[in-house]
Scaffold this motif. Structure first.
Motif, PDB file in Angstrom:
ATOM      1  N   THR A  63     -34.206 -16.114-124.080  1.00  0.00           N
ATOM      2  CA  THR A  63     -33.255 -17.098-124.606  1.00  0.00           C
ATOM      3  C   THR A  63     -32.902 -16.789-126.056  1.00  0.00           C
ATOM      4  N   GLU A  64     -31.858 -17.459-126.535  1.00  0.00           N
ATOM      5  CA  GLU A  64     -31.462 -17.295-127.931  1.00  0.00           C
ATOM      6  C   GLU A  64     -32.572 -17.780-128.857  1.00  0.00           C
ATOM      7  N   GLU A  65     -33.232 -18.867-128.492  1.00  0.00           N
ATOM      8  CA  GLU A  65     -34.291 -19.417-129.341  1.00  0.00           C
ATOM      9  C   GLU A  65     -35.457 -18.438-129.475  1.00  0.00           C
ATOM     10  N   GLU A  66     -35.844 -17.813-128.374  1.00  0.00           N
ATOM     11  CA  GLU A  66     -36.913 -16.813-128.429  1.00  0.00           C
ATOM     12  C   GLU A  66     -36.495 -15.626-129.292  1.00  0.00           C
ATOM     13  N   ALA A  67     -35.234 -15.234-129.186  1.00  0.00           N
ATOM     14  CA  ALA A  67     -34.729 -14.106-129.969  1.00  0.00           C
ATOM     15  C   ALA A  67     -34.728 -14.425-131.462  1.00  0.00           C
ATOM     16  N   ILE A  68     -34.365 -15.637-131.813  1.00  0.00           N
ATOM     17  CA  ILE A  68     -34.361 -16.039-133.225  1.00  0.00           C
ATOM     18  C   ILE A  68     -35.765 -15.932-133.812  1.00  0.00           C
ATOM     19  N   GLU A  69     -36.749 -16.433-133.076  1.00  0.00           N
ATOM     20  CA  GLU A  69     -38.129 -16.375-133.558  1.00  0.00           C
ATOM     21  C   GLU A  69     -38.593 -14.928-133.742  1.00  0.00           C
ATOM     22  N   LEU A  70     -38.267 -14.067-132.780  1.00  0.00           N
ATOM     23  CA  LEU A  70     -38.659 -12.654-132.872  1.00  0.00           C
ATOM     24  C   LEU A  70     -37.957 -11.958-134.035  1.00  0.00           C
ATOM     25  N   LEU A  71     -36.673 -12.261-134.229  1.00  0.00           N
ATOM     26  CA  LEU A  71     -35.944 -11.642-135.338  1.00  0.00           C
ATOM     27  C   LEU A  71     -36.527 -12.095-136.674  1.00  0.00           C
ATOM     28  N   TYR A  72     -36.941 -13.339-136.751  1.00  0.00           N
ATOM     29  CA  TYR A  72     -37.549 -13.847-137.981  1.00  0.00           C
ATOM     30  C   TYR A  72     -38.837 -13.085-138.292  1.00  0.00           C
ATOM     31  N   TYR A  73     -39.686 -12.934-137.284  1.00  0.00           N
ATOM     32  CA  TYR A  73     -40.946 -12.220-137.498  1.00  0.00           C
ATOM     33  C   TYR A  73     -40.693 -10.780-137.933  1.00  0.00           C
ATOM     34  N   TRP A  74     -39.733 -10.121-137.279  1.00  0.00           N
ATOM     35  CA  TRP A  74     -39.498  -8.709-137.603  1.00  0.00           C
ATOM     36  C   TRP A  74     -38.900  -8.555-138.997  1.00  0.00           C
ATOM     37  N   THR A  75     -37.826  -9.287-139.276  1.00  0.00           N
ATOM     38  CA  THR A  75     -37.145  -9.121-140.558  1.00  0.00           C
ATOM     39  C   THR A  75     -38.018  -9.508-141.742  1.00  0.00           C
ATOM     40  N   MET A  76     -38.800 -10.563-141.583  1.00  0.00           N
ATOM     41  CA  MET A  76     -39.579 -11.064-142.701  1.00  0.00           C
ATOM     42  C   MET A  76     -40.850 -10.265-142.963  1.00  0.00           C
ATOM     43  N   THR A  77     -41.095  -9.230-142.168  1.00  0.00           N
ATOM     44  CA  THR A  77     -42.240  -8.341-142.420  1.00  0.00           C
ATOM     45  C   THR A  77     -41.765  -6.906-142.640  1.00  0.00           C
ATOM     46  N   GLN A  78     -40.530  -6.786-143.158  1.00  0.00           N
ATOM     47  CA  GLN A  78     -39.947  -5.470-143.403  1.00  0.00           C
ATOM     48  C   GLN A  78     -39.881  -5.163-144.893  1.00  0.00           C
ATOM     49  N   PRO A  79     -40.116  -3.902-145.260  1.00  0.00           N
ATOM     50  CA  PRO A  79     -39.911  -3.506-146.654  1.00  0.00           C
ATOM     51  C   PRO A  79     -38.422  -3.490-146.959  1.00  0.00           C
ATOM     52  N   GLU A  80     -38.076  -3.731-148.192  1.00  0.00           N
ATOM     53  CA  GLU A  80     -36.675  -3.713-148.593  1.00  0.00           C
ATOM     54  C   GLU A  80     -36.101  -2.300-148.469  1.00  0.00           C
ATOM     55  N   GLY A  81     -34.804  -2.181-148.627  1.00  0.00           N
ATOM     56  CA  GLY A  81     -34.167  -0.872-148.565  1.00  0.00           C
ATOM     57  C   GLY A  81     -34.604   0.024-149.710  1.00  0.00           C
ATOM     58  N   ASP A  82     -34.382   1.324-149.532  1.00  0.00           N
ATOM     59  CA  ASP A  82     -34.735   2.288-150.581  1.00  0.00           C
ATOM     60  C   ASP A  82     -33.592   3.278-150.740  1.00  0.00           C
ATOM     61  N   GLU A  83     -33.857   4.390-151.410  1.00  0.00           N
ATOM     62  CA  GLU A  83     -32.788   5.361-151.663  1.00  0.00           C
ATOM     63  C   GLU A  83     -32.224   5.949-150.367  1.00  0.00           C
ATOM     64  N   ASP A  84     -33.063   6.041-149.347  1.00  0.00           N
ATOM     65  CA  ASP A  84     -32.580   6.557-148.063  1.00  0.00           C
ATOM     66  C   ASP A  84     -31.610   5.584-147.401  1.00  0.00           C
ATOM     67  N   THR A  85     -31.939   4.306-147.421  1.00  0.00           N
ATOM     68  CA  THR A  85     -31.051   3.332-146.789  1.00  0.00           C
ATOM     69  C   THR A  85     -29.753   3.175-147.580  1.00  0.00           C
ATOM     70  N   ILE A  86     -29.837   3.302-148.892  1.00  0.00           N
ATOM     71  CA  ILE A  86     -28.620   3.271-149.713  1.00  0.00           C
ATOM     72  C   ILE A  86     -27.727   4.455-149.343  1.00  0.00           C
ATOM     73  N   ALA A  87     -28.353   5.611-149.106  1.00  0.00           N
ATOM     74  CA  ALA A  87     -27.584   6.800-148.713  1.00  0.00           C
ATOM     75  C   ALA A  87     -26.935   6.611-147.341  1.00  0.00           C
ATOM     76  N   LEU A  88     -27.642   5.966-146.418  1.00  0.00           N
ATOM     77  CA  LEU A  88     -27.074   5.691-145.099  1.00  0.00           C
ATOM     78  C   LEU A  88     -25.915   4.704-145.206  1.00  0.00           C
ATOM     79  N   ALA A  89     -26.077   3.688-146.043  1.00  0.00           N
ATOM     80  CA  ALA A  89     -24.999   2.714-146.241  1.00  0.00           C
ATOM     81  C   ALA A  89     -23.780   3.382-146.874  1.00  0.00           C
ATOM     82  N   LYS A  90     -24.021   4.268-147.815  1.00  0.00           N
ATOM     83  CA  LYS A  90     -22.918   4.987-148.473  1.00  0.00           C
ATOM     84  C   LYS A  90     -22.180   5.872-147.473  1.00  0.00           C
TER      85      LYS A  90
END
Length: 394
Positions: A271-298
């Motif tokens: 369900t959408e509710e289960e997905a929201i909870e899982l996305l919260y757990y994943w995103t909130m335990t992630q390191p911020e972006g770095d020079e590699d992610t900036i390069a990918l965004a560029k």
């Protein structure tokens, strides 16, 4: 088990998303706010990977090259004779273990998920590119396999072409059934993931104790959530109003795709509710972006200018401005600043597409209109796929 250094509480982009961004409204859909202490139960999945696919890739693709190995996989799916008995047995072992008609599969929901994806038209592809993909660059860890496989050097155009082709193929009518084009695309992607993981571990200095396994099951789930929940959030932001059955269909659609890709069934949301909870757990335990992610965004920012379509310089410049507008409209100023994306004035004309979607959403309850929108949207998807394969696949 020691926590990998990548596992940390997010204090930048994703925290802002849940406390000040669209995530605030998402959390209100839940009975209670998830407790981040509960996220620790997902830690083992950072070290888990698709061992069954890895075994087949070791037996075929690693020995004879990816192209030749994958041709044998495709031949087996198509029912062609595999003349080498050992190879046939290896393929049979893998596919016998994959139940393509599990008891929980609901074909009517699968069809609804496919049709909703189709009726998203150009807006659906915009969300995938400018929200799901660009937003994913806010996390350093999940993008490390791209860096280790040299995807950045290959350019964003090729990566976008591959992703667009995959998504258009899997969302077609009955594409996942009867060994259709979508089913073959999913199995190929699964083999690519294993081939990449095996070679990252074999040929690079990847440190699993810090990053988890390459393309681990926890990150695979996050990608699945990007194509389902984040995609849904983005379309709503662009003016779409899916009905309750379409939402159910979308999550069932991606549950089945995730299962075919080798993600553990117990991880995939219903369900959408289960997905929201899982996305919260994943995103909130992630390191911020770095020079590699900036390069990918560029690289993604520069893609419209460096691509071969539109064929005029002005057309490519306008395309870049439109994508910048959608980046800011969907991700917000805070995230775009972290990704070092400039603002656009000219691109704001793209808001007319949002207005159009909002007007058309008034008729989504009418079945004849919904069917007409599905046909139109699918035609748009196929045309974009044709353009990418014609101009940007080299």
């Amino acid at each position: 088990m020691n926590n990998p250094s990548r596992y940390k509480l997010n204090t930048t982009s994703f925290k802002n998303y849940w406390e000040k961004g669209i995530g605030v409204a998402l959390l209100k859909k839940l009975e209670r706010k998830p407790d981040l202490k509960d996220a620790e139960r997902f830690l083992p999945h950072l070290f888990e990977f698709d061992g069954k696919a890895d075994e087949l890739v070791q037996q075929l693709h690693q020995k004879m090259g990816f192209v030749k190995g994958q041709k044998l996989v495709d031949d087996y799916i198509s029912g062609k004779n595999i003349f080498d008995k050992e190879t046939e047995n290896q393929l049979k072992t893998f596919f016998d273990d994959l139940d393509t008609s599990p008891s929980w599969l609901d074909l009517s929901l699968l069809k609804l998920g496919s049709e909703f994806s189709q009726r998203s038209g150009i807006s659906g592809l915009i969300v995938l590119r400018d929200y799901c993909l660009m937003g994913g660059y806010e996390s350093a860890a999940i993008n490390k396999p791209l860096i280790y496989t040299g995807a950045l050097k290959k350019g964003a155009a090729k990566r976008l072409t591959d992703t667009t082709e995959f998504w258009v193929d899997i969302t077609g009518d009955d594409a996942l059934l009867n060994n259709g084009i979508g089913f073959k695309a999913i199995i190929k992607t699964r083999m690519i993931h294993s081939f990449s993981r095996i070679n990252i571990l074999k040929l690079t200095d990847w440190d699993s104790s810090k990053l988890g396994a390459p393309l681990n099951q926890w990150d695979m789930l996050a990608t699945n959530l990007g194509f389902s929940l984040v995609y849904l959030v983005g379309l709503r932001r662009l003016g779409f109003k899916p009905n309750e059955n379409e939402v159910k269909g979308l999550f069932h659609f991606w549950k089945y795709i995730g299962y075919l890709l080798g993600i553990p069934l117990n991880l995939l949301p219903n369900t959408e509710e289960e997905a929201i909870e899982l996305l919260y757990y994943w995103t909130m335990t992630q390191p911020e972006g770095d020079e590699d992610t900036i390069a990918l965004a560029k690289a993604l920012y520069e893609e419209p200018i460096l691509a071969n379509y539109p064929t005029t310089k002005f057309g490519r410049q306008m395309m870049q401005e439109f994508h910048l507008f959608y980046n800011y409209y969907l991700l917000g100023d805070y995230s775009c600043n972290l990704l070092q994306l400039r603002k656009t004035f000219t691109g704001k004309i793209a808001y007319l597409n949002v207005v159009k979607n909002k007007i058309q959403a008034r008729n989504t309850h009418k079945e004849h209109y919904r069917k007409k929108a599905i046909v139109k949207g699918r035609a748009e998807h196929l045309e974009v796929k044709r353009i990418y394969l014609t101009y940007n696949s080299k």
